[in-house]
Design a protein around this motif. Sequence first.
Motif: not given
Length: 172
Positions: A18-24, A45-52, A56-64
């Motif tokens: 999984r991709t895991s996001l740890f919010v502050s 760090k600030p959560y930005t559009e680039e972060t998002e 999203i890109e990290s989630l695209r592979p089938d194995y995620i």
Amino acid sequence: MNYGEIKYYDIANGIGVRTSLFVSGCRNRCEDCFNRETWAFDFGKPYTEETENAIIESLRPDYIAGLTVLGGEPFEPENQEEVLKLIKRVKSELPNKTVWIYSGFTFEEILSGSRASGETANEILSVADVLVDGRFDKTKKNVSLKFRGSENQRIIDLGPSLLKKTVVLKEL
């Protein structure tokens, strides 16, 4: 919203890779919390559009398998809007990915008048797949548990739970 970390190949916080996001930001302040630094809302760090976009890109592979959002506290009012936006985007662009959310609030607290409850919180619950709920309780710590730290925490299957208006535990 700020975030403390993103783990792109996490196997500890939900089923599959999984991709895991740890919010502050967290006011629950559980004793012996494993992630104390994320209690401060300005940590990381600030959560930005680039972060998002990177998430999203990290989630695209089938194995995620999907996204996990934890913290800090995703259900702190200051975090809810961005968390909802992210998980709605995941479900829109990558509908086969699962979304897990960890919260120190219980399912019942999120639904019934705590600072975590409200329209946005309800929508988060309706879009996500799994809620791991409850504050970490060091007196109930159990390192043999899957995907949680203490025995009071539950792994809740959100779809059936919301339909039945009672907690339905996720079968692992």
